[in-house]
Design a protein around this motif. Structure first.
Motif, mmCIF file in Angstrom:
data_model
loop_
_atom_site.group_PDB
_atom_site.id
_atom_site.type_symbol
_atom_site.label_atom_id
_atom_site.label_comp_id
_atom_site.label_asym_id
_atom_site.label_seq_id
_atom_site.Cartn_x
_atom_site.Cartn_y
_atom_site.Cartn_z
ATOM 1 N N GLN A 1 65.650 42.913 65.238
ATOM 2 C CA GLN A 1 66.288 42.106 66.235
ATOM 3 C C GLN A 1 65.196 41.224 66.830
ATOM 4 O OE1 GLN A 1 69.140 44.430 68.541
ATOM 5 N NE2 GLN A 1 70.117 45.288 66.880
ATOM 6 N N ALA A 2 64.319 42.090 67.212
ATOM 7 C CA ALA A 2 63.034 41.386 67.845
ATOM 8 C C ALA A 2 62.653 39.994 66.947
ATOM 9 C CB ALA A 2 61.792 42.151 67.992
ATOM 10 N N ARG A 3 62.668 40.484 65.619
ATOM 11 C CA ARG A 3 62.124 39.357 64.772
ATOM 12 C C ARG A 3 63.153 38.193 64.613
ATOM 13 N NH1 ARG A 3 62.586 41.050 58.730
ATOM 14 N NH2 ARG A 3 62.142 38.715 57.604
ATOM 15 N N VAL B 1 54.834 50.908 60.291
ATOM 16 C CA VAL B 1 56.315 51.137 60.291
ATOM 17 C C VAL B 1 56.864 51.012 61.856
ATOM 18 C CG1 VAL B 1 58.027 53.101 60.225
ATOM 19 C CG2 VAL B 1 56.141 53.000 58.680
ATOM 20 N N LEU B 2 57.951 49.992 62.273
ATOM 21 C CA LEU B 2 58.173 49.716 63.584
ATOM 22 C C LEU B 2 59.523 50.466 63.806
ATOM 23 C CD1 LEU B 2 57.255 46.189 63.875
ATOM 24 C CD2 LEU B 2 55.839 48.111 64.264
ATOM 25 N N SER C 1 64.101 44.144 72.683
ATOM 26 C CA SER C 1 63.806 42.985 73.501
ATOM 27 C C SER C 1 62.258 42.929 73.647
ATOM 28 C CB SER C 1 64.108 43.362 75.128
ATOM 29 O OG SER C 1 63.496 44.959 75.360
ATOM 30 N N GLN C 2 61.401 43.875 73.277
ATOM 31 C CA GLN C 2 60.211 43.860 73.371
ATOM 32 C C GLN C 2 59.395 42.902 72.232
ATOM 33 O OE1 GLN C 2 59.433 48.204 73.739
ATOM 34 N NE2 GLN C 2 58.540 47.595 75.539
ATOM 35 N N ARG D 1 55.559 42.771 71.434
ATOM 36 C CA ARG D 1 55.224 43.949 70.486
ATOM 37 C C ARG D 1 55.108 43.457 68.955
ATOM 38 N NH1 ARG D 1 55.539 49.968 72.930
ATOM 39 N NH2 ARG D 1 55.112 49.222 75.183
ATOM 40 N N LEU D 2 56.041 42.610 68.682
ATOM 41 C CA LEU D 2 56.129 42.259 67.380
ATOM 42 C C LEU D 2 55.418 41.065 66.954
ATOM 43 C CD1 LEU D 2 58.113 42.868 64.781
ATOM 44 C CD2 LEU D 2 59.157 40.688 65.305
ATOM 45 N N ALA D 3 55.161 40.140 68.028
ATOM 46 C CA ALA D 3 54.411 39.047 67.766
ATOM 47 C C ALA D 3 53.074 39.383 67.619
ATOM 48 C CB ALA D 3 54.581 37.977 68.956
ATOM 49 N N ALA D 4 52.446 40.728 68.192
ATOM 50 C CA ALA D 4 51.201 41.200 68.304
ATOM 51 C C ALA D 4 50.584 41.457 66.997
ATOM 52 C CB ALA D 4 50.985 42.301 69.441
ATOM 53 N N VAL D 5 51.617 41.685 65.921
ATOM 54 C CA VAL D 5 51.403 42.109 64.588
ATOM 55 C C VAL D 5 50.381 41.282 63.858
ATOM 56 C CG1 VAL D 5 52.303 42.695 62.308
ATOM 57 C CG2 VAL D 5 53.405 43.678 64.531
#
Lengths: 341, 232
Positions: A239-241, A284-285, A330-331, A334-338
């Protein structure tokens, strides 16, 4: 009369009505609040009670307080109400023994098993008002289910009765109590059976089945391996993606994102296959602890990742090439930091 | 059920150091149920072998096959087509399965991928406990359904010993329950505690492994077709 009141607490939960106000009132009238990480030590000698407490802010040596009275918070334990749904639906309870009292992904009164609602003291230690509110929520949940003449099954797991060894692993681990075992008349043999209507397709059973007898749409990484494969739980990372994608996010080069129904679907075989395909790193997220729609799918994934990390060096793969991270939908940061490396 | 656990992967790598074409063979019965050697673990071990070889710069082929039971010739024969070109087999079956494959495929090294541990059952999901040691002379009728041979660390027939405390065994008080405490508790529930006053004489171990390799035959079993014809 001059009374001194000290409060020692782990975390101050003021989510209930009027609690915040009461806390402020207390502060105003001189009550002292001390948060702790480590339970304070209590010593009782000659009718004198001493409480030693280590301050979490100063990390300093324990402060010591002598007092006349020590009041200890009551601990609520689940009663008989919890017993029968546990037996009837093989429904999992949370760490305190209640039904998912603190899981934010569950709707009020919802249990792990679709169509079974839990209210009042079996869900958590709740007041009468709370129980009544939950009862209305349960009624609303039931009316949603009954609004259609038939209950439509979601994407669900299926068992190949020819392969099933009847080890009962899936029956024991399914957090949705959607699996039992019995006869498949067309095959004239017994095997694990999935209740289509109760299965939400998390895939924890698929990851756990030793005979590879359970099927669910398998997440398929792209043909051309990227440097980093990111397996995203559809309820958080995915969902963050999607949020990021809606904001014209530039996907980092050499990172491949794949949706999984729950982090609990990710098993050691899937991770090893990813390395075999040529991915250099697997991430793994999953959802935060106590926030997994499948109750312990995230911890199941963590167990497998931890186990495999210990085993990777023997294969010639550095343990840091596999990692599990937690995030909420909502975070997005954290995904953008990958990053690929 | 036979309980096994996977060998450390380093051992499997060591055993297969010279292999070029490996078949990882699983068994669909006991070792599947105890999560050590079914189709899933076969895939995991095969993946690990491929990756280990690749990272060590060796070129090998690893294939996978799981059969119903590795302890029956009819099933074992079904492995034959999967053995084409294979120079080494890693069997994830118990020691029985490994030996059956070795007997059936004389020219191939058959290597054990698991350690066969004991006869037992799950105490909880993912944990198994020994319950029987196949002594060959079951006395569970006299011990209220709790086996002193397999579950007393000292195989005592007249227990408990002085190492029993709070229902636990001194050998490992965290994990092992005192079998004799269990026997006494259960005998009491059955109202048969007085029976334990009788002394059980020293054990005759000839029915166990001490009597040599064991064989047992069923007198009423009809021989298989080929053997039946021989005895006509």
């Amino acid at each position: 009369m001059n009374i001194e009141v000290l409060f020692f607490l782990n975390s101050l939960q003021v989510a209930e009505r009027e609690l915040e106000e009461k806390y402020r009132e207390g502060r105003k009238s001189g009550v002292l609040f001390f948060p702790y990480n480590q339970l304070p030590a209590v010593r009782v000698a000659d009718k004198e009670i001493t409480v030693s407490h280590k301050d979490i802010f100063t990390e300093g040596s324990p402060g010591s307080w002598t007092c006349d009275f020590l009041v200890v918070d009551e601990k609520a334990a689940p009663g008989w109400e919890v017993d029968w749904p546990t037996r009837m639906f093989n429904a999992p309870s949370d760490r305190e023994g209640f039904f998912s009292s603190s899981n934010p992904t569950a709707l009020p009164a919802e249990s792990g098993r679709k169509g079974v609602f839990v209210v009042g003291n079996s869900r958590a230690n709740s007041s009468t008002e709370e129980s009544l509110a939950e009862a209305s929520a349960a009624a609303a949940g039931v009316s949603v289910l009954l609004a259609k003449p038939e209950i439509e099954a979601e994407t669900h797991a299926t068992v190949d009765p020819q392969k099933c060894a009847l080890c009962l692993t899936c029956v024991r681990v399914c957090p949705h109590s959607a699996i039992d075992y019995g006869e498949y008349p067309e095959h004239k043999r017994s095997a694990a059976r999935i209740f289509d209507a109760a299965c939400i397709g998390c895939g924890i059973c698929v990851g756990e089945c030793p005979a590879r007898a359970i099927e669910l749409t398998t997440p398929a990484p792209e043909e051309k391996p990227a440097k980093t494969l990111v397996l995203c739980c559809k309820r958080s990372a995915q969902q963050a993606r999607e949020t990021l994608a809606a904001h014209k996010w530039t996907v980092p080069k050499d990172v491949c994102f794949v949706e999984v129904p729950c982090a609990g679907r990710v098993d050691t075989g899937l991770i090893l296959k990813a390395f075999e395909t040529g991915h250099e790193r697997v991430l793994v997220l999953g959802c935060h602890e106590d926030a997994c729609k499948s109750i312990y799918g995230n911890t199941a994934a963590q167990r497998r990742v931890d186990y495999l990390k210990k085993n990777l060096p023997a294969i010639g793969i550095a343990a840091d090439r596999l990692e599990m991270r937690r995030l909420a939908a909502s975070q997005v940061e954290r995904l953008a930091a990958v990053q690929p490396a | 059920m036979i309980i096994a656990e996977q060998k450390p992967f380093e051992r499997i790598v060591e055993m297969t150091a010279k292999a070029r074409n490996i078949l990882v063979a699983g068994c669909g019965t006991c070792v599947t149920v105890c999560l050590a050697g079914g189709a899933k673990e076969v895939a995991v071990v095969a993946s690990k072998l491929r990756l280990a070889a690749q990272n060590a710069g060796r070129k090998i082929t690893v294939t996978e096959a799981t059969i119903e039971r590795q302890c029956e010739n009819e099933f074992v024969e079904k492995l034959a087509p999967a053995l084409k070109g294979v120079d080494t087999v890693v069997s994830l079956a118990c020691g029985i399965g490994v030996q059956f494959l070795a007997e059936a495929f004389q020219n191939l090294p058959i290597l054990p991928g698991v350690n066969t541990r004991f006869l037992g059952a799950p105490s909880k999901q993912g944990t198994w406990q020994e319950k029987c040691m196949a002594c060959g002379d079951c006395r569970l009728d006299k011990t209220a359904g709790v086996c002193p041979m397999a579950r007393c660390s000292k195989n005592l027939l007249n227990g408990p010993c002085g190492g029993s405390a709070n229902g636990k065994c001194e050998v490992n008080p965290q994990k092992i329950e005192c079998a004799w405490q269990l026997i006494i508790d259960r005998m009491e529930k059955l109202g048969r505690l007085d029976e334990l006053e009788a002394i059980t004489p020293p054990n005759d171990w000839s029915t166990a492994h001490d009597g040599g390799v064991r064989e047992t035959a069923s007198e009423q079993a009809v021989p298989a077709k080929t053997e039946a014809m021989k005895s006509v």
